[in-house]
Structure formats: structure tokens, C-alpha cells
Design a protein around this motif. Structure first.
Motif, PDB file in Angstrom:
ATOM      1  N   CYS A 163       8.693  -4.142  12.251  1.00  0.00           N
ATOM      2  CA  CYS A 163      10.160  -4.075  12.219  1.00  0.00           C
ATOM      3  C   CYS A 163      10.601  -2.767  11.570  1.00  0.00           C
ATOM      4  O   CYS A 163       9.874  -2.185  10.759  1.00  0.00           O
ATOM      5  CB  CYS A 163      10.759  -5.295  11.516  1.00  0.00           C
ATOM      6  N   ASP A 164      11.783  -2.296  11.956  1.00  0.00           N
ATOM      7  CA  ASP A 164      12.240  -1.004  11.432  1.00  0.00           C
ATOM      8  C   ASP A 164      12.952  -1.173  10.082  1.00  0.00           C
ATOM      9  O   ASP A 164      13.138  -2.299   9.600  1.00  0.00           O
ATOM     10  CB  ASP A 164      13.106  -0.256  12.465  1.00  0.00           C
ATOM     11  N   VAL A 165      13.350  -0.059   9.502  1.00  0.00           N
ATOM     12  CA  VAL A 165      13.947  -0.078   8.151  1.00  0.00           C
ATOM     13  C   VAL A 165      15.245  -0.882   8.129  1.00  0.00           C
ATOM     14  O   VAL A 165      15.495  -1.656   7.191  1.00  0.00           O
ATOM     15  CB  VAL A 165      14.224   1.366   7.661  1.00  0.00           C
ATOM     16  N   PRO A 199       2.099  10.256   4.858  1.00  0.00           N
ATOM     17  CA  PRO A 199       3.087  11.339   4.761  1.00  0.00           C
ATOM     18  C   PRO A 199       2.728  12.400   3.716  1.00  0.00           C
ATOM     19  O   PRO A 199       3.151  13.547   3.827  1.00  0.00           O
ATOM     20  CB  PRO A 199       4.389  10.614   4.381  1.00  0.00           C
ATOM     21  N   ARG A 240       0.097   7.137   9.101  1.00  0.00           N
ATOM     22  CA  ARG A 240       1.356   7.718   8.605  1.00  0.00           C
ATOM     23  C   ARG A 240       1.048   8.822   7.594  1.00  0.00           C
ATOM     24  O   ARG A 240       1.528   9.936   7.733  1.00  0.00           O
ATOM     25  CB  ARG A 240       2.196   6.632   7.911  1.00  0.00           C
ATOM     26  N   THR A 253       6.062  -3.725   8.241  1.00  0.00           N
ATOM     27  CA  THR A 253       6.758  -2.496   8.665  1.00  0.00           C
ATOM     28  C   THR A 253       6.143  -1.872   9.914  1.00  0.00           C
ATOM     29  O   THR A 253       6.674  -0.906  10.443  1.00  0.00           O
ATOM     30  CB  THR A 253       6.818  -1.448   7.527  1.00  0.00           C
ATOM     31  N   LEU A 309       0.832  -1.209   0.000  1.00  0.00           N
ATOM     32  CA  LEU A 309       0.000   0.000   0.000  1.00  0.00           C
ATOM     33  C   LEU A 309       0.867   1.260   0.000  1.00  0.00           C
ATOM     34  O   LEU A 309       2.034   1.220   0.408  1.00  0.00           O
ATOM     35  CB  LEU A 309      -0.868   0.017   1.263  1.00  0.00           C
ATOM     36  N   SER A 310       0.266   2.360  -0.419  1.00  0.00           N
ATOM     37  CA  SER A 310       0.948   3.643  -0.308  1.00  0.00           C
ATOM     38  C   SER A 310       1.272   3.878   1.173  1.00  0.00           C
ATOM     39  O   SER A 310       0.457   3.576   2.043  1.00  0.00           O
ATOM     40  CB  SER A 310       0.017   4.737  -0.841  1.00  0.00           C
ATOM     41  N   ALA A 311       2.487   4.370   1.436  1.00  0.00           N
ATOM     42  CA  ALA A 311       2.977   4.655   2.800  1.00  0.00           C
ATOM     43  C   ALA A 311       3.293   3.400   3.610  1.00  0.00           C
ATOM     44  O   ALA A 311       3.523   3.482   4.819  1.00  0.00           O
ATOM     45  CB  ALA A 311       2.023   5.554   3.584  1.00  0.00           C
ATOM     46  N   SER A 312       3.314   2.237   2.939  1.00  0.00           N
ATOM     47  CA  SER A 312       3.693   1.022   3.678  1.00  0.00           C
ATOM     48  C   SER A 312       5.206   1.016   3.951  1.00  0.00           C
ATOM     49  O   SER A 312       5.668   0.305   4.846  1.00  0.00           O
ATOM     50  CB  SER A 312       3.275  -0.235   2.909  1.00  0.00           C
ATOM     51  N   GLY A 313       5.967   1.787   3.164  1.00  0.00           N
ATOM     52  CA  GLY A 313       7.404   1.877   3.411  1.00  0.00           C
ATOM     53  C   GLY A 313       8.285   1.428   2.251  1.00  0.00           C
ATOM     54  O   GLY A 313       9.491   1.275   2.407  1.00  0.00           O
ATOM     55  N   LYS A 314       7.698   1.259   1.066  1.00  0.00           N
ATOM     56  CA  LYS A 314       8.452   0.748  -0.093  1.00  0.00           C
ATOM     57  C   LYS A 314       9.634   1.671  -0.444  1.00  0.00           C
ATOM     58  O   LYS A 314      10.765   1.208  -0.572  1.00  0.00           O
ATOM     59  CB  LYS A 314       7.531   0.612  -1.328  1.00  0.00           C
ATOM     60  N   SER A 315       9.371   2.964  -0.621  1.00  0.00           N
ATOM     61  CA  SER A 315      10.436   3.891  -1.027  1.00  0.00           C
ATOM     62  C   SER A 315      11.503   3.995   0.048  1.00  0.00           C
ATOM     63  O   SER A 315      12.706   4.008  -0.262  1.00  0.00           O
ATOM     64  CB  SER A 315       9.871   5.291  -1.283  1.00  0.00           C
ATOM     65  N   THR A 316      11.066   4.047   1.294  1.00  0.00           N
ATOM     66  CA  THR A 316      12.021   4.170   2.403  1.00  0.00           C
ATOM     67  C   THR A 316      12.952   2.959   2.417  1.00  0.00           C
ATOM     68  O   THR A 316      14.179   3.103   2.510  1.00  0.00           O
ATOM     69  CB  THR A 316      11.247   4.275   3.739  1.00  0.00           C
ATOM     70  N   ILE A 317      12.381   1.776   2.287  1.00  0.00           N
ATOM     71  CA  ILE A 317      13.194   0.550   2.300  1.00  0.00           C
ATOM     72  C   ILE A 317      14.063   0.474   1.035  1.00  0.00           C
ATOM     73  O   ILE A 317      15.245   0.131   1.098  1.00  0.00           O
ATOM     74  CB  ILE A 317      12.296  -0.704   2.443  1.00  0.00           C
TER      75      ILE A 317
HETATM   76  P1  ADP Z   1       5.613   4.042   0.090  1.00  0.00           P
HETATM   77  O1  ADP Z   1       6.810   4.156  -0.812  1.00  0.00           O
HETATM   78  O2  ADP Z   1       5.224   2.620   0.371  1.00  0.00           O
HETATM   79  O3  ADP Z   1       4.462   4.890  -0.366  1.00  0.00           O
HETATM   80  P2  ADP Z   1       7.145   5.643   1.925  1.00  0.00           P
HETATM   81  O4  ADP Z   1       8.418   4.912   2.150  1.00  0.00           O
HETATM   82  O5  ADP Z   1       7.139   6.807   0.970  1.00  0.00           O
HETATM   83  O6  ADP Z   1       6.007   4.593   1.543  1.00  0.00           O
HETATM   84  O7  ADP Z   1       6.581   6.197   3.298  1.00  0.00           O
HETATM   85  C1  ADP Z   1       6.478   5.383   4.433  1.00  0.00           C
HETATM   86  C2  ADP Z   1       6.482   6.244   5.675  1.00  0.00           C
HETATM   87  O8  ADP Z   1       6.424   5.367   6.800  1.00  0.00           O
HETATM   88  C3  ADP Z   1       7.755   7.073   5.799  1.00  0.00           C
HETATM   89  O9  ADP Z   1       7.437   8.320   6.365  1.00  0.00           O
HETATM   90  C4  ADP Z   1       8.597   6.229   6.786  1.00  0.00           C
HETATM   91  O10 ADP Z   1       9.488   7.019   7.531  1.00  0.00           O
HETATM   92  C5  ADP Z   1       7.526   5.608   7.663  1.00  0.00           C
HETATM   93  N1  ADP Z   1       7.890   4.348   8.305  1.00  0.00           N
HETATM   94  C6  ADP Z   1       7.659   4.063   9.593  1.00  0.00           C
HETATM   95  N2  ADP Z   1       8.108   2.832   9.898  1.00  0.00           N
HETATM   96  C7  ADP Z   1       8.629   2.315   8.778  1.00  0.00           C
HETATM   97  C8  ADP Z   1       9.265   1.073   8.477  1.00  0.00           C
HETATM   98  N3  ADP Z   1       9.441   0.130   9.389  1.00  0.00           N
HETATM   99  N4  ADP Z   1       9.677   0.859   7.216  1.00  0.00           N
HETATM  100  C9  ADP Z   1       9.491   1.815   6.267  1.00  0.00           C
HETATM  101  N5  ADP Z   1       8.908   3.009   6.492  1.00  0.00           N
HETATM  102  C10 ADP Z   1       8.477   3.281   7.742  1.00  0.00           C
END
Ligand code: ADP
Length: 217
Positions: A197-199, A160, A158, A194, A50-58
Motif C-alpha cells: 500500500c502507498d503512503v 535509499p 530501495r 508498504t 526495518l531500515s527503509a521500510s517507510g517509517k520516516s516517510t509515513i
Molecule cells: P525508514 O524510516 O523506515 O528507514 P524511509 O521512510 O526513510 O524508511 O525510506 C523508505 C523509502 O521507501 C523512501 O524512499 C520511500 O519513498 C520509499 N517507499 C516506497 N513505498 C513506500 C510506502 N508505501 N511507504 C513508505 N515508503 C515507501
């Protein structure tokens, strides 16, 4: 569409060969040779969720980590794909399917070049992800589906970019998870929660998988 174009990776080289300008033993490099020389195996790491699940961050953290290990890696995400290659596509169903099809084709080319391609797209439909997988497998290339999973309640909190709020208000139509379906993978190669567990741990899990499956050493 009919075409007279024949795929050939080394036309320029062939020309030089025919003029005896370079030794005969030089030819085009195949995938195996490339893998041996670069000491890494190309693969696509396909993040879905899903959007904001953490794909880009990971994806960003993983790319950075791999680069620090001196691995050849490249991240495909919304910015470099939607603003360039796919800027002609909208968000209707046909365009979404085409968006993912092209990303599948491009990531396959990267994987074929021995690159560790990382894609970070919602890619909500199972059938589309399956097409991308088959494309890779037909070419003898690895495809790792990573389910970046967090409950709707968590991603909505979240939020964002305020997209869920806008979707709930009806300002954004066909928003995945709210007004459009997300078909979760049933058997992802890697499942990352996510909300649990953290990034750093997420990156570790993916690196462990790459190592265990001999994509990197
Ligand atoms: P997506 O690419 O899936 O839309 P983003 O990575 O852009 O999601 O945004 C995810 C948000 O959730 C970020 O603000 C990030 O800091 C936060 N977050 C919190 N916990 C986690 C985690 N465990 N892994 C990845 N993102 C996380």
C-alpha cells in the motif's frame, strides 16, 4: 541514584498561591483537564520496522496530515533524537536499549501533554518496545504499535542511503536485518505492508484507528 528532588508540576504556581497573589482555585492542570481543553487525547504512535521500510516517510506524512486537521502532534525521529538528547549513545546493544528507553520516556511526556507523539525508529527488540508500552500504560496513556512492514528483498532494493549495500559488504557492522536481528511484532495494533500500500493509504489507516479509538474526533 538518591535524590532530594520531588516531582511537582506547579512549584511557581504554589508560590504565588501562598502569597495570595492569585485566586485559590487555580492549580496545576492534570491530564484529563488538558485533554478536555485541547479536545484531543495524547497518545504515542510507535512506528517500528526495518531500515527503509517507510517509517520516516509515513511519520512525516502523518504529522503533516494531523497538523492540517489542527491537531497537536510532534515527530521524534533519528535526526532530532540522535543529534541531541541521545548524541552520547553509540550503536552497541546497551546503547540501543538506552536509546529506545529514552525515546519511550520522551514520547510519554509528549503524550501526557495531550500531544500525538509519532516515533519512527527501527526499535528491533520486542522487550524494548514492551518497556515503552508499559511506561505509557502505567501512566494511563495510549500506545499504538505500528508495524511498518516490507520484506528484506524490498527494503534492500530501495536502500535509499546505501546502508544495506554497506552492511552486505561488511562496512557497517550489526546492521538490523542483515547482521543483527529484527524481532517483528506478533500482534501490532496496526500492520502496514508498504510493499502493498502507498503512503496515503498508510496515513488513512492510522487516522481511521485514531478516530475509532477516540484519540481524535
Ligand atoms: P525508514 O524510516 O523506515 O528507514 P524511509 O521512510 O526513510 O524508511 O525510506 C523508505 C523509502 O521507501 C523512501 O524512499 C520511500 O519513498 C520509499 N517507499 C516506497 N513505498 C513506500 C510506502 N508505501 N511507504 C513508505 N515508503 C515507501
Amino acid at each position: 541514584m538518591s535524590t532530594n528532588i520531588t516531582f511537582h508540576p506547579g512549584v511557581f504556581l504554589e508560590r504565588l498561591l501562598s502569597r495570595n497573589k492569585i485566586p485559590r482555585f487555580i492549580g496545576s492542570v492534570d491530564t484529563q483537564e488538558r485533554v478536555g481543553l485541547l479536545k484531543q487525547t495524547g497518545v504515542t504512535i510507535w512506528l517500528t520496522g526495518l531500515s527503509a521500510s517507510g517509517k520516516s516517510t509515513i511519520a512525516c506524512a502523518l504529522e503533516q496530515h494531523l497538523l492540517h486537521l489542527h491537531k497537536f502532534t510532534y515527530r521524534l525521529d533519528g535526526d532530532n533524537v540522535r543529534l541531541g538528547l541521545n548524541k552520547d549513545l553509540g550503536f552497541d546493544e546497551k546503547s540501543r536499549v538506552e536509546n529506545i528507553r529514552r525515546i519511550g520516556e520522551v514520547s510519554k511526556l509528549f503524550a501526557d501533554s495531550a500531544c500525538i507523539a509519532i516515533t519512527a525508529f527501527i526499535s528491533p527488540y520486542k522487550a524494548d518496545r514492551q518497556v515503552a508500552r508499559e511506561l505509557h500504560e502505567k501512566g494511563g496513556l495510549g500506545f499504538i504499535e505500528v508495524f511498518v512492514d516490507a520484506p528484506l528483498s524490498v527494503v534492500e532494493q530501495r536502500d535509499p542511503k546505501g546502508l544495506y549495500k554497506a552492511a552486505r559488504a561488511g562496512t557497517i557492522k550489526d546492521f538490523t536485518g542483515i547482521s543483527a536481528p529484527y524481532e517483528a511484532p506478533e500482534k501490532p495494533d496496526i500492520h502496514i505492508r508498504t510493499d502493498e500500500c502507498d503512503v496515503t493509504r498508510a496515513v488513512e489507516v492510522i487516522i481511521e484507528y485514531l478516530t475509532e479509538h477516540n484519540y481524535i474526533s
